[in-house]
Design a protein around this motif. Structure first.
Motif, PDB file in Angstrom:
ATOM      1  N   LEU A  86       0.849  -1.189   0.000  1.00 21.36           N
ATOM      2  CA  LEU A  86       0.000   0.000   0.000  1.00 21.36           C
ATOM      3  C   LEU A  86       0.878   1.230   0.000  1.00 21.36           C
ATOM      4  O   LEU A  86       1.859   1.290   0.745  1.00 21.36           O
ATOM      5  N   LYS A  87       0.533   2.185  -0.831  1.00 20.95           N
ATOM      6  CA  LYS A  87       1.174   3.493  -0.796  1.00 20.95           C
ATOM      7  C   LYS A  87       0.094   4.558  -0.709  1.00 20.95           C
ATOM      8  O   LYS A  87      -0.904   4.506  -1.444  1.00 20.95           O
ATOM      9  N   VAL A  88       0.302   5.514   0.178  1.00 20.05           N
ATOM     10  CA  VAL A  88      -0.585   6.667   0.301  1.00 20.05           C
ATOM     11  C   VAL A  88       0.284   7.913   0.173  1.00 20.05           C
ATOM     12  O   VAL A  88       1.212   8.113   0.963  1.00 20.05           O
ATOM     13  N   THR A  89       0.004   8.716  -0.815  1.00 23.76           N
ATOM     14  CA  THR A  89       0.823   9.899  -1.073  1.00 23.76           C
ATOM     15  C   THR A  89       0.291  11.126  -0.331  1.00 23.76           C
ATOM     16  O   THR A  89      -0.836  11.143   0.159  1.00 23.76           O
ATOM     17  N   SER A  90       1.142  12.140  -0.243  1.00 23.13           N
ATOM     18  CA  SER A  90       0.758  13.445   0.321  1.00 23.13           C
ATOM     19  C   SER A  90       0.046  13.311   1.662  1.00 23.13           C
ATOM     20  O   SER A  90      -1.042  13.861   1.860  1.00 23.13           O
ATOM     21  N   VAL A  91       0.657  12.588   2.582  1.00 22.34           N
ATOM     22  CA  VAL A  91      -0.001  12.320   3.856  1.00 22.34           C
ATOM     23  C   VAL A  91      -0.081  13.566   4.727  1.00 22.34           C
ATOM     24  O   VAL A  91       0.742  14.485   4.634  1.00 22.34           O
ATOM     25  N   THR A  92      -1.103  13.576   5.574  1.00 24.85           N
ATOM     26  CA  THR A  92      -1.281  14.611   6.584  1.00 24.85           C
ATOM     27  C   THR A  92      -1.527  13.926   7.924  1.00 24.85           C
ATOM     28  O   THR A  92      -1.616  12.695   7.995  1.00 24.85           O
ATOM     29  N   ALA A  93      -1.691  14.722   8.954  1.00 27.21           N
ATOM     30  CA  ALA A  93      -1.937  14.159  10.285  1.00 27.21           C
ATOM     31  C   ALA A  93      -3.196  13.294  10.293  1.00 27.21           C
ATOM     32  O   ALA A  93      -3.303  12.357  11.094  1.00 27.21           O
TER      33      ALA A  93
END
Lengths: 117, 111
Positions: free
Chosen positions: A80-87
């Motif tokens: 799994l990849k999740v880009t542009s992560v935030t809190a």
């Protein structure tokens, strides 16, 4: 008995990419759908995406453009990849096998990912 | 699409029965018999206890049962035991766009 084990960095900086791997043992990755589901601390479950052994994928519309899910049948792994992560992406991430439609019968122990600078 | 609606908490005494509701819409629970329920103890992964509304996986006691009426699914736990104290989540297929929805979870307290 199938076992699932999530692995990956526990800390990711904001705006970067979260990358996790789920290793499946005790059974083949073929013939099933494999899902990622997450749970923010103290909150409920959120379905992220699924993939099957042939590479068919589907992801949550609320995350769609930021999520990539892939499978490596030679290693019995789902990634799994999740880009542009935030809190808001801080959560325990689980991988889960989908035995029948919408029934997740085997889960990994989960891995906590904290998004922070 | 919003999450499915569950009560935040329910409670019961040992031996009693409780029911947890899970309310959705005609686009999810109301349209498909793909409702599942999960039990989660603190610090653990969820465990599948019911699928396809009423079916129990092997090893799940028959004290756990499920039903559906219209847009609402229900989980009933009979003969409450101390180990049933946990958070319970419902889940429904929601069509080819939204795909999977979870409820917000219900904390079951065994008094």
């Amino acid at each position: 008995q199938v076992q699932l084990q999530e692995s990956g960095p526990g800390l990711v900086r904001p705006s970067e990419t979260l990358s996790l791997t789920c290793t499946v043992s005790g059974g083949s990755i073929s013939s099933y759908y494999w899902n990622w589901i997450r749970q923010p601390p103290g909150k409920g479950l959120e379905w992220i995406a699924y993939i099957n052994y042939s590479g068919t994928t589907k992801s949550n519309p609320s995350l769609n453009s930021r999520v990539t899910i892939s499978v490596d049948t030679s290693k019995n792994q789902v990634s799994l990849k999740v880009t542009s992560v935030t809190a808001a992406d801080t959560a325990v991430y689980f991988c889960a096998r989908e035995l029948y439609s919408n029934s997740f019968d085997a889960w990994g122990q989960g891995t906590l990912v904290i998004v922070s600078s | 699409q919003s999450a499915l609606t569950q009560p935040r908490s329910v409670s019961g005494s040992p031996g009693q029965s409780i029911t947890i509701s899970c309310t959705g819409t005609s686009s999810d629970i109301g349209d498909y018999n793909y409702v599942s329920w999960y039990q989660q103890h603190p610090g653990k992964a969820p465990k599948l206890i019911l699928y396809h509304v009423t079916k129990r996986p092997s090893g799940v006691p028959d004290r756990f049962s499920g039903s559906k009426s219209g847009n609402t699914a229900s989980l009933t736990v009979s003969g409450l035991q101390a180990e049933d104290e946990a958070v319970y989540y419902c889940c429904s297929y929601a069509g080819s766009y939204t795909f999977v929805l979870f409820g917000g979870g219900t904390r079951l307290t065994v008094l």
